[in-house]
Scaffold this motif. Structure first.
Motif, PDB file in Angstrom:
ATOM      1  N   ARG A 135       0.835  -1.206   0.000  1.00  0.00           N
ATOM      2  CA  ARG A 135       0.000   0.000   0.000  1.00  0.00           C
ATOM      3  C   ARG A 135       0.866   1.252   0.000  1.00  0.00           C
ATOM      4  O   ARG A 135       0.611   2.195  -0.755  1.00  0.00           O
ATOM      5  CB  ARG A 135      -0.925  -0.002   1.211  1.00  0.00           C
ATOM      6  CG  ARG A 135      -1.994  -1.088   1.221  1.00  0.00           C
ATOM      7  CD  ARG A 135      -2.891  -0.879   2.427  1.00  0.00           C
ATOM      8  NE  ARG A 135      -3.945  -1.893   2.529  1.00  0.00           N
ATOM      9  CZ  ARG A 135      -4.932  -1.832   3.413  1.00  0.00           C
ATOM     10  NH1 ARG A 135      -4.982  -0.817   4.273  1.00  0.00           N
ATOM     11  NH2 ARG A 135      -5.860  -2.766   3.456  1.00  0.00           N
ATOM     12  N   LEU A 136       1.887   1.278   0.858  1.00  0.00           N
ATOM     13  CA  LEU A 136       2.776   2.433   0.887  1.00  0.00           C
ATOM     14  C   LEU A 136       3.572   2.549  -0.403  1.00  0.00           C
ATOM     15  O   LEU A 136       3.766   3.647  -0.935  1.00  0.00           O
ATOM     16  CB  LEU A 136       3.742   2.348   2.069  1.00  0.00           C
ATOM     17  CG  LEU A 136       3.184   2.443   3.480  1.00  0.00           C
ATOM     18  CD1 LEU A 136       4.308   2.763   4.465  1.00  0.00           C
ATOM     19  CD2 LEU A 136       2.088   3.472   3.607  1.00  0.00           C
ATOM     20  N   ALA A 137       4.038   1.414  -0.917  1.00  0.00           N
ATOM     21  CA  ALA A 137       4.791   1.430  -2.169  1.00  0.00           C
ATOM     22  C   ALA A 137       3.958   2.035  -3.292  1.00  0.00           C
ATOM     23  O   ALA A 137       4.455   2.818  -4.113  1.00  0.00           O
ATOM     24  CB  ALA A 137       5.230   0.020  -2.537  1.00  0.00           C
ATOM     25  N   ALA A 237       4.072  14.542  -1.620  1.00  0.00           N
ATOM     26  CA  ALA A 237       3.017  13.990  -2.471  1.00  0.00           C
ATOM     27  C   ALA A 237       2.593  12.603  -2.006  1.00  0.00           C
ATOM     28  O   ALA A 237       1.407  12.255  -2.023  1.00  0.00           O
ATOM     29  CB  ALA A 237       3.498  13.940  -3.921  1.00  0.00           C
ATOM     30  N   ALA A 238       3.563  11.791  -1.570  1.00  0.00           N
ATOM     31  CA  ALA A 238       3.243  10.440  -1.104  1.00  0.00           C
ATOM     32  C   ALA A 238       2.430  10.480   0.185  1.00  0.00           C
ATOM     33  O   ALA A 238       1.460   9.722   0.349  1.00  0.00           O
ATOM     34  CB  ALA A 238       4.528   9.641  -0.895  1.00  0.00           C
ATOM     35  N   ILE A 239       2.804  11.362   1.106  1.00  0.00           N
ATOM     36  CA  ILE A 239       2.065  11.475   2.373  1.00  0.00           C
ATOM     37  C   ILE A 239       0.624  11.879   2.108  1.00  0.00           C
ATOM     38  O   ILE A 239      -0.311  11.368   2.727  1.00  0.00           O
ATOM     39  CB  ILE A 239       2.778  12.474   3.310  1.00  0.00           C
ATOM     40  CG1 ILE A 239       4.078  11.847   3.840  1.00  0.00           C
ATOM     41  CG2 ILE A 239       1.877  12.889   4.474  1.00  0.00           C
ATOM     42  CD1 ILE A 239       4.999  12.818   4.530  1.00  0.00           C
ATOM     43  N   GLU A 240       0.423  12.779   1.163  1.00  0.00           N
ATOM     44  CA  GLU A 240      -0.936  13.202   0.816  1.00  0.00           C
ATOM     45  C   GLU A 240      -1.765  12.046   0.277  1.00  0.00           C
ATOM     46  O   GLU A 240      -2.981  11.987   0.469  1.00  0.00           O
ATOM     47  CB  GLU A 240      -0.875  14.328  -0.211  1.00  0.00           C
ATOM     48  CG  GLU A 240      -2.216  14.970  -0.510  1.00  0.00           C
ATOM     49  CD  GLU A 240      -2.085  16.184  -1.394  1.00  0.00           C
ATOM     50  OE1 GLU A 240      -3.062  16.958  -1.478  1.00  0.00           O
ATOM     51  OE2 GLU A 240      -1.009  16.371  -2.006  1.00  0.00           O
ATOM     52  N   ALA A 241      -1.103  11.085  -0.385  1.00  0.00           N
ATOM     53  CA  ALA A 241      -1.810   9.977  -1.031  1.00  0.00           C
ATOM     54  C   ALA A 241      -1.848   8.701  -0.197  1.00  0.00           C
ATOM     55  O   ALA A 241      -2.375   7.682  -0.662  1.00  0.00           O
ATOM     56  CB  ALA A 241      -1.151   9.676  -2.378  1.00  0.00           C
ATOM     57  N   LEU A 242      -1.298   8.719   1.015  1.00  0.00           N
ATOM     58  CA  LEU A 242      -1.223   7.490   1.801  1.00  0.00           C
ATOM     59  C   LEU A 242      -2.619   6.935   2.097  1.00  0.00           C
ATOM     60  O   LEU A 242      -3.532   7.679   2.457  1.00  0.00           O
ATOM     61  CB  LEU A 242      -0.493   7.740   3.127  1.00  0.00           C
ATOM     62  CG  LEU A 242       1.019   7.910   3.046  1.00  0.00           C
ATOM     63  CD1 LEU A 242       1.582   8.190   4.434  1.00  0.00           C
ATOM     64  CD2 LEU A 242       1.690   6.694   2.430  1.00  0.00           C
ATOM     65  N   PRO A 243      -2.777   5.626   1.986  1.00  0.00           N
ATOM     66  CA  PRO A 243      -4.066   5.009   2.292  1.00  0.00           C
ATOM     67  C   PRO A 243      -4.268   4.857   3.792  1.00  0.00           C
ATOM     68  O   PRO A 243      -3.324   4.984   4.584  1.00  0.00           O
ATOM     69  CB  PRO A 243      -3.950   3.631   1.625  1.00  0.00           C
ATOM     70  CG  PRO A 243      -2.486   3.315   1.726  1.00  0.00           C
ATOM     71  CD  PRO A 243      -1.775   4.638   1.545  1.00  0.00           C
ATOM     72  N   ASP A 244      -5.480   4.550   4.181  1.00  0.00           N
ATOM     73  CA  ASP A 244      -5.781   4.240   5.580  1.00  0.00           C
ATOM     74  C   ASP A 244      -5.061   2.949   5.951  1.00  0.00           C
ATOM     75  O   ASP A 244      -5.194   1.936   5.251  1.00  0.00           O
ATOM     76  CB  ASP A 244      -7.298   4.067   5.733  1.00  0.00           C
ATOM     77  CG  ASP A 244      -7.737   3.917   7.190  1.00  0.00           C
ATOM     78  OD1 ASP A 244      -6.916   3.505   8.027  1.00  0.00           O
ATOM     79  OD2 ASP A 244      -8.920   4.175   7.465  1.00  0.00           O
TER      80      ASP A 244
END
Length: 266
Positions: A135-137, A237-244
């Motif tokens: 998910r993080l990847a 940008a990645a932090i903004e898109a991180l899933p739950d």
């Protein structure tokens, strides 16, 4: 809002000593001693984010002396459930080149002087076939067009760089990246029920991968420093898109186990 809590952490690598603007500094005591440095907490993309310099604020910790257990325990005690881990790596094969940013999907551990687990007794065996969080990847690779996903990172003890024979051997195994800090960091994060992914910046080609004098410290530090702005943008940008993180297998693997070590907050 609890100002000393965070959902996400960035564990910074070589040269990555600041990420947050106007952060609050939190000192955390752990059962494993002090972490590498006090933890800084601020806001990025609307989320509370903790930053911890892996090697300390003045690069006082060599790769084999980093207090890995204290670091991950401290972050979990602050509420962190997702960890992004930028790091400097060497390239081993011609599918990568200096300047590439890679999110590997496999690792090989070649370290030998580190405490690799919180487990000190009892039957607790970590499932680690896929060492990083998919998910993080996905959030990281989706955050920029020039981030690559896939490849195996071999983690060596350090602090010396590899001989030519060693790096050629690693390349012959099909491994594409080499690093000194990825283990036990990833395994400890999983034991803390955290999602974790490295973000690997290729700073050089390892000694046996090409002709020349081989890798040197100045080259590694300079390449990482030159890419700090790029990595900061990628992380934002990645932090903004991180899933739950709820329901991810990184945290549910221990649901039917009795852990023999403490996970803060459980």
């Amino acid at each position: 809002m609890n100002e000393t809590r965070a959902d996400v952490a960035v564990i910074g690598g070589t040269g990555f000593y600041s990420f947050l603007e106007d952060p609050e500094t939190v000192r955390v005591e752990t059962p494993y001693g002090d972490p590498s440095a006090p933890v800084s907490i601020g806001t990025v993309a609307g989320r509370r984010v903790a930053f911890l310099p892996r090697h300390g604020t003045a690069h006082e910790y060599a790769p084999h002396t980093i207090p890995y257990r204290a670091n991950l325990w401290a972050l979990r005690s602050l509420g962190v459930r997702q960890v992004l881990a930028p790091c400097a790596v060497g390239g081993l094969r011609d599918e990568v080149a200096p300047g590439d940013v890679v999110v590997p999907d496999q690792m090989v551990d070649r370290t030998y002087r580190r405490v690799p687990s919180y487990v000190e007794g009892g039957a607790v065996h970590l499932p680690f076939g896929d060492p990083y969080c998919d998910r993080l990847a996905g959030a990281v690779t989706g955050a920029a067009d020039d981030v690559r996903h896939g490849g195996t990172m071999v983690i060596v003890e350090g602090p010396r760089f590899s001989t030519r024979a060693e790096s050629r051997h690693y390349a012959d195994q099909g491994w594409s990246l080499i690093n000194m800090t990825g283990h036990p960091e990833a395994a400890l994060a999983r034991e803390m029920l955290q999602c974790y992914t490295p973000i690997a910046l290729v700073t050089d080609m390892d000694a046996g991968a090409e002709s020349g004098e081989g890798v040197g410290q100045a080259e590694v530090f300079a390449r990482f420093k030159a890419n700090l702005e790029r990595l900061t943008g990628l992380l934002t940008a990645a932090i903004e898109a991180l899933p739950d993180p709820e329901g991810c297998s990184c945290s549910t693997w221990a649901d039917d186990m009795e852990l023999t070590y403490q996970v803060p907050g459980l």
